[in-house]
Design an enzyme around this catalytic site. Structure first.
Site, PDB file in Angstrom:
ATOM      1  N   CYS A   1       0.814  -1.189  -0.130  1.00  0.00           N
ATOM      2  CA  CYS A   1      -0.150   0.067   0.004  1.00  0.00           C
ATOM      3  C   CYS A   1       0.903   1.127   0.006  1.00  0.00           C
ATOM      4  O   CYS A   1       0.357   1.997  -0.231  1.00  0.00           O
ATOM      5  CB  CYS A   1      -0.968  -0.090   1.136  1.00  0.00           C
ATOM      6  SG  CYS A   1      -1.727  -1.605   1.510  1.00  0.00           S
TER       7      CYS A   1
ATOM      8  N   HIS B   1      -3.592   7.920   5.632  1.00  0.00           N
ATOM      9  CA  HIS B   1      -3.678   6.702   4.860  1.00  0.00           C
ATOM     10  C   HIS B   1      -4.944   5.980   5.122  1.00  0.00           C
ATOM     11  O   HIS B   1      -5.802   5.584   4.309  1.00  0.00           O
ATOM     12  CB  HIS B   1      -2.467   5.775   5.467  1.00  0.00           C
ATOM     13  CG  HIS B   1      -2.408   4.262   4.514  1.00  0.00           C
ATOM     14  ND1 HIS B   1      -2.234   4.182   3.327  1.00  0.00           N
ATOM     15  CD2 HIS B   1      -2.698   3.109   5.021  1.00  0.00           C
ATOM     16  CE1 HIS B   1      -2.380   2.916   2.722  1.00  0.00           C
ATOM     17  NE2 HIS B   1      -2.628   2.212   3.886  1.00  0.00           N
TER      18      HIS B   1
ATOM     19  N   HIS C   1      -9.570   1.288  -1.277  1.00  0.00           N
ATOM     20  CA  HIS C   1      -8.098   1.167  -1.071  1.00  0.00           C
ATOM     21  C   HIS C   1      -7.701   0.549  -2.544  1.00  0.00           C
ATOM     22  O   HIS C   1      -7.746  -0.429  -2.808  1.00  0.00           O
ATOM     23  CB  HIS C   1      -7.686   0.361   0.060  1.00  0.00           C
ATOM     24  CG  HIS C   1      -6.353   0.307   0.191  1.00  0.00           C
ATOM     25  ND1 HIS C   1      -5.593   0.968  -0.602  1.00  0.00           N
ATOM     26  CD2 HIS C   1      -5.493  -0.029   1.234  1.00  0.00           C
ATOM     27  CE1 HIS C   1      -4.175   0.905   0.087  1.00  0.00           C
ATOM     28  NE2 HIS C   1      -4.358   0.177   1.098  1.00  0.00           N
TER      29      HIS C   1
END
Length: 411
Positions: free
Chosen positions: A165, A303, A337
């Site tokens: 990520c 995030h 995401h």
């Protein structure tokens, strides 16, 4: 050694809202959700999460077949995003092909969809006769980067980081360092990923995928909210065109923002659990490189993926550095995401927020978790001048990245 100043002169996006930066920003400002129910997930035994945020509106045919045949979906996304970034930056053709432009584009993993198709055929017959010669090019770890190079005729450095990520943010940071140290004049940077059920299943196995809103997909994910229940996997590509300040000024380019600082570090003690202390260290290093204080940051793009512990740890780290004053929001509620693409897409949105002086709130944040309330969570559109913004991306495997953007002023 005197480092060069590095600016952003172009951006390109392929997101769950469609192709292009304009539709991305319009959807974010409207508070739209890209999350949908995915019938394929319902049919897989053992997978509880049935939602994802999928790209729509892509026409692969705009890419010539001689290039497209070596591309999986995520390489197509990356090429389209890079083309948009180059158009916005108005880069002359000789700057693209002359070796002065490099690439730093990564993905979390190669194309699982392509691998699945390969093994379905191979394992059924143990026969390679029907396999296309281009399939290998779709599953190489640097597939997105080299496909962009081939399709656009880029002859400079080709780098393909992979840090889960954290990939997109890290790629932009690496590109920034390449230009700052004079190794390249321009860099196309960011990430791309494509959705496959295995992505959702992998997070589901570790109880990190959202499964409580299958009948209400637009209500998930829910970053920082007390009722959050995990990640919604997504796909797309976010690309920034970085350029030396000298080059941008020389050709009269419109400068969107300046990269002021970057840091990346690792937390080796646990492969899955996040660490507030490690996140805090990463953010402090970025601030130090930018030569600014925490009080100088006007906005933090978190995030914040809507996992239980991840949001708490990031909130704690932000609170210990910035207190309760600096506005914080996450765009995962809108986009899901997007994995390796998240850093690029969310940086693009952060730049546009800086330019419009308007902060986009976290979608689906209705009741902030008590353990996340010690920071200034943005709950509605907020008009605010943003001179410095901080972008965080934190990954499984303990890889953290933080990047600081500065509003460009003709100085």
């Amino acid at each position: 050694m005197q480092l060069k100043r590095v600016v952003v002169t172009g951006a390109g996006a392929v997101s769950p809202f469609g192709v292009g930066k304009d539709i991305l920003m319009d959807s974010l400002y409207r508070g739209a959700s890209g999350t949908v129910t995915v019938p394929e997930l319902k049919s897989i035994k053992g997978v509880r999460s049935h939602v994802a945020a999928l790209v729509k509106g892509v026409d692969p045919g705009v890419i010539p077949r001689k290039y497209r045949r070596s591309m999986s979906k995520m390489s197509i996304y990356a090429v389209l995003a890079c083309q948009e970034a180059l158009r916005e930056a108005n880069i002359p053709a000789e700057r693209i092909s002359g070796g002065n432009m490099g690439i730093c584009i990564g993905s979390t993993i190669d194309s699982i969809d392509t691998l699945q198709k390969f093994f379905e055929e191979y394992l059924a017959e143990k026969n390679m006769e029907q396999m296309r010669s281009t399939i290998f090019f779709q599953i190489m770890n640097h597939s997105c980067a080299f496909n962009v190079s081939q399709a656009l005729g880029i002859e400079g450095r080709v780098i393909a980081p992979s840090a889960a990520c954290s990939t997109g943010c890290q790629a932009v940071g690496i590109g920034y360092e390449m230009i700052a140290f004079g190794k390249q004049e321009l860099m196309l940077c960011g990430g791309a990923d494509e959705f496959h059920p295995l992505s959702t299943a992998s997070f589901d196995i570790i109880n990190a995928a959202s499964a409580g809103y299958n009948d209400r997909p637009h209500k998930t994910p829910r970053p920082f909210d007390r009722d959050r229940d995990g990640i919604v996997c997504a796909e797309g590509s976010g690309i920034l065109l970085l350029e030396s300040m000298e080059s941008a000024r020389e050709r009269g380019a419109v400068i969107l923002a300046e990269v002021a600082g970057f840091a990346t570090n690792s937390y080796p003690e646990n492969i899955a659990d996040p660490s507030a202390a490690s996140m805090k260290s990463c953010m402090k290093r970025a601030l130090s490189e930018a030569g600014i204080n925490p009080s100088d940051i006007d906005y933090i793009n978190a995030h914040a993926t809507a996992t239980i512990q991840g949001d708490i740890e990031e909130g704690r780290a932000i609170g210990e550095i910035f207190g309760e004053k600096t506005p914080v929001s996450s765009l995962k509620g809108h986009l899901g995401h997007t994995m390796a693409a998240s850093g690029g897409l969310e940086l693009i949105a952060t730049i546009e927020m800086m330019r419009s002086n308007c902060i986009i709130p976290t979608l689906n944040l209705e009741n902030p978790d008590e353990l996340c309330k010690k920071i200034n969570l943005t709950m509605k559109l907020e008009n605010r001048e943003i001179r410095f913004a901080l972008k965080n991306n934190f990954a499984l495997g303990g890889v953290n990245s933080s990047l600081i953007l500065r509003r460009y002023e003709n100085d």
